[in-house]
Design an enzyme around this catalytic site. Structure first.
Site, short mmCIF file in Angstrom:
data_model
loop_
_atom_site.label_atom_id
_atom_site.label_comp_id
_atom_site.label_asym_id
_atom_site.label_seq_id
_atom_site.Cartn_x
_atom_site.Cartn_y
_atom_site.Cartn_z
N SER A 404 -33.65 -10.09 5.15
CA SER A 404 -33.03 -8.87 4.63
C SER A 404 -31.58 -8.74 5.07
CB SER A 404 -33.78 -7.61 5.08
OG SER A 404 -34.88 -7.86 5.85
N HIS A 425 -34.85 -11.68 -1.46
CA HIS A 425 -35.13 -10.51 -0.64
C HIS A 425 -36.06 -9.56 -1.40
CE1 HIS A 425 -33.54 -6.66 1.49
NE2 HIS A 425 -34.69 -7.05 1.96
N GLU A 437 -33.63 -8.90 -4.57
CA GLU A 437 -32.23 -9.35 -4.40
C GLU A 437 -32.25 -10.87 -4.31
OE1 GLU A 437 -29.36 -6.16 -2.22
OE2 GLU A 437 -30.85 -7.09 -0.94
N ASN A 475 -29.00 -3.26 1.77
CA ASN A 475 -28.99 -2.83 3.17
C ASN A 475 -27.58 -2.54 3.66
OD1 ASN A 475 -31.68 -2.70 3.58
ND2 ASN A 475 -31.90 -4.80 4.34
#
Ligand code: TC6
Length: 682
Positions: A404, A425, A437, A475
């Protein structure tokens, strides 16, 4: 230049066949509306006694052309087409296949009979675009199936199978054979007009109607289209059809311009765009049929389930027997629950499970076309695992890491084939969350990228491509948002005030509820690895909570205290004390922050980071950022995503408000020029 109409009419064996050909999905554009009116008029003039309306391209009509909704309509509107079909003196049979959605179903309901191929999908999904059916749907559907079912179908944007539609008398017959041949045969036996508009809304138990209204009223809180649809469907029982249609048209035209509708249209196209591979020269396809998932923890098993659902052959590989058994157990109990709750039949569940192999033997890896590593989030651990994968995997296999945050470039260097290494991800729970992702690392080759985009599409996810950069798109922006929310704790807000303000904006959950749910220890571990300097404004409330063993919901204490089987979050006096101490240490005089102020700061921080990501080329398109936030972070769909939200604001004011964030952020705040979010398209 002669323009060929997308609608053509021709007499075939005594039946007038009207064929609609507007690829890819026969959406009803202005030329289709004109073409349909003219074809029905030609049919009336012809010797044929009955007509069949059919779509080319394997589909009937997927609805009105969504591209046209942003413009003022030109020429005949769809309701004019519906009226021409209804007023035609001779019967018309709709031959349904593929998508019969929105305006497509309204056209079909205007016909005198409907015959459907078994693979047809039928519905009025307009509310998912922030509008209501605008060509009779809210008035015709309840006349045929009753108010409560019409509310469910329209407000729930339900998509029915041909058999379900037949059960509701929306179609007259379902066939497995060629739809045009079947419809022609069917049409020969039709002698009379038979119009849904002349039917009366069937009587039903008012309690059923109330239940249906209650189901969707909650959803309608921030969704004007749902509230309006409920009113109009109920009006069908009270008003003559013409009056109902006038109200429906007015509501449709008004809603089409609403911010909700603009946001949902933006996402409709953003979601389609992210699914397309980059436009480059032809690349050799790499087929992916067998996938090996390494790591049988929560993430690994979630990934395995979503692969099994998409009918991949799956190997779940572990080095620890106990962990493997637990993972296998988790997958089996998931499918058992699916059967118990009626989501899958026992046959479907065992079919999924028949594609699963759980193993401790790394040599099995050689059979995989794609290997997905889902082990502990630590660079050294991941590099070790990749060395081993490289040793056992097929030389052509694609190797993916489900990190991540960590650098995919660095992980790739642990292998002898960095061009075949990529980041995938997944978001937890991986079998539920639609976002994927795709981290396109420096050395990843184009073939690998194309193959995993196709793979993401097959999983029915939104595969958003990002450059390798700390936290990727999601993130990285979420960190900026959460950091700003932590600043607000020190400045005077309590966790419940921040959470409530953001839920009020429409977020699925507030940041502190999310933090407690996902576990504060995970963020704590990450924070320990990050460098801090004197100038950086660093809020240490989370660290203090973790030092006290308050890791969130799993320990019944985090930003909140949890009671009632950890379901009920309560304000914690201890946490308030910790927050007040933090404010004092920074010599901040605490003040009340109202909901609007909280929402603004949180959103501005996201927009600033989004602009930085675009400038750095981490995100390819601004609209990808919206897809990431809506599908991975609970951003309200009807607000369109952070970039869409930014584009609704006054640009200069927004830039100056963002500059104002610097005063809260200390020297570490990097101010972005947000023009890139306005100028980039989409
Ligand atoms: C309405 O009808 C209102 C009526 C009231 C009037 C008064 N318009 O999804 P895919 C394009 S509201 C324009 O990848 P699939 C799509 O953008 C409408 N374009 O394919 C894409 O183009 P691209 C109610 C449309 O096989 C291409 O078609 N109807 C429309 O996975 C392929 O799409 C809906 O909400 C459209 N209506 O799924 C239905 N629909 O290649 C929305 C699709 O340039 N559509 N396109 O990117 C769908 O649910 C799905 O597209 C599908 C096909 C099931 C039709």
């Amino acid at each position: 230049m002669v323009l060929i109409s997308p609608v053509q009419g021709q007499v075939k064996q005594g039946v007038y066949v009207i064929t609609l050909d507007n690829p890819p999905v026969n959406a009803i554009s202005i030329s289709v509306r004109r073409g349909l009116i003219s074809a029905v008029n030609d049919f009336e003039q012809s010797n044929a006694q009955v007509a069949v309306l059919v779509g080319s391209n394997g589909t009937f009509i997927a609805g009105a052309d969504i591209h046209e909704f942003a413009r003022t309509s030109d020429g005949p509107v769809l309701l004019d087409v519906v009226r021409v079909i209804e007023n035609c003196k001779k019967p018309i049979v709709a031959a349904l296949q593929g998508a019969v959605l929105g305006g497509g179903l309204e056209v079909a309901l205007a016909c005198d009979a409907r015959i459907a191929h078994v693979d047809t999908v039928i519905g009025l999904p307009e509310v998912s675009l922030g509008i209501i059916p605008g060509a009779g749907g809210t008035q015709l559907l309840p006349r045929r199936i009753g108010i409560s079912r019409a509310i469910d179908i329209i407000c729930g944007a339900q998509r029915l199978s041909a058999e379900e539609a037949k059960h509701l008398r929306l179609v007259d017959s379902v066939v497995c054979s060629d739809i045009l041949v079947a419809a022609n045969l069917f049409a020969r036996n039709i002698e009379h007009k038979s119009s849904v508009r002349d039917e009366l809304v069937p009587n039903e138990d008012p309690a059923l109607i109330d239940q249906a209204i209650n189901r969707y009223t909650k959803l309608g809180r921030c969704r004007p289209a749902i509230a309006k649809a409920i009113d109009l469907i109920q009006a069908a029982a009270r008003l003559p059809i013409e009056e109902g249609l006038v109200l429906e048209s007015a509501a449709f035209l008004e809603l089409r311009k609403s911010q909700e509708a603009q946001a949902l249209r933006h996402l409709f196209f953003a979601e389609k765009t992210c699914r397309k591979p980059p436009q480059t020269k032809e690349v050799a396809p790499i087929p992916i049929n067998t996938v090996c998932v390494i790591g049988a923890g929560t993430m690994g098993t979630g990934i395995a389930i979503c692969l099994l659902d998409a009918e991949f052959s799956v190997m779940l590989l572990e080095q620890d027997k106990e962990a493997l058994d637990k993972g296998e157990e988790r997958i089996f109990s998931h499918y058992q629950k699916q059967v118990e709750t009626g989501k899958l039949s026992p046959v479907e569940a065992s079919k999924c499970l028949s594609h699963l192999l759980c193993s401790l033997n790394w040599e099995e890896l050689a059979k995989a076309d794609l290997v997905i590593e889902a082990v502990y989030e630590d660079m050294l651990v991941k590099q070790d695992v990749f060395k081993k994968i490289d040793q056992f995997a097929n030389p052509n296999a694609i190797l993916a890491t489900n990190t991540s945050y960590l650098s995919v470039d660095k992980i790739a260097l642990a292998t002898t084939r960095p061009k075949r290494v990529i980041g995938l991800h997944f978001f937890s729970p991986a079998n539920v969350m639609k976002l994927l992702e795709i981290v396109n690392a420096k050395q990843t080759c184009l073939e690998t990228l194309h193959a995993v985009i196709a793979f993401g599409n097959r999983l029915n996810k939104y595969p958003v491509v990002t450059k390798d950069s700390f936290g990727f798109i999601g993130n990285r922006i979420y960190n900026a948002y959460r950091t700003q929310c932590e600043f607000m704790l020190e400045d005077g807000a309590w966790p419940e005030e921040v959470d409530a303000a953001l839920v009020d904006f429409g977020m699925a959950m507030g940041p502190f509820t999310v933090a407690d749910l996902s576990g504060l220890d995970i963020a704590w571990r990450m924070r320990k690895t990050q460098r801090k300097n004197q100038e950086t404004r660093y809020v240490d409330i989370l660290d203090t909570l973790c030092e006290l063993g308050r890791f969130g919901r799993k320990t019944s204490a985090g930003y909140y205290d949890y009671t009632n089987g950890k379901k009920q979050a309560n304000t914690s006096e201890l946490v308030r004390q910790i927050i007040e101490n933090a404010s004092q240490r920074r010599r901040i005089k605490r003040r009340t922050l109202n909901s609007k102020h909280i929402q603004n700061r949180a959103l501005l921080s996201m927009v600033n980071e989004a602009a930085l990501l675009m400038r750095e080329g981490v995100a390819q398109r601004a609209s990808d950022i919206d897809v990431v936030f809506v599908h991975g972070y609970g951003f309200p769909r009807w607000q369109g995503g952070p970039v869409f939200w930014a584009r609704q604001q006054d640009r200069q004011q927004l830039q100056s408000d963002i500059a104002g964030l610097a005063e809260h952020g200390g020297n570490s705040f990097v101010l972005a020029d947000i023009s890139i979010l306005f100028e980039s398209s989409p």
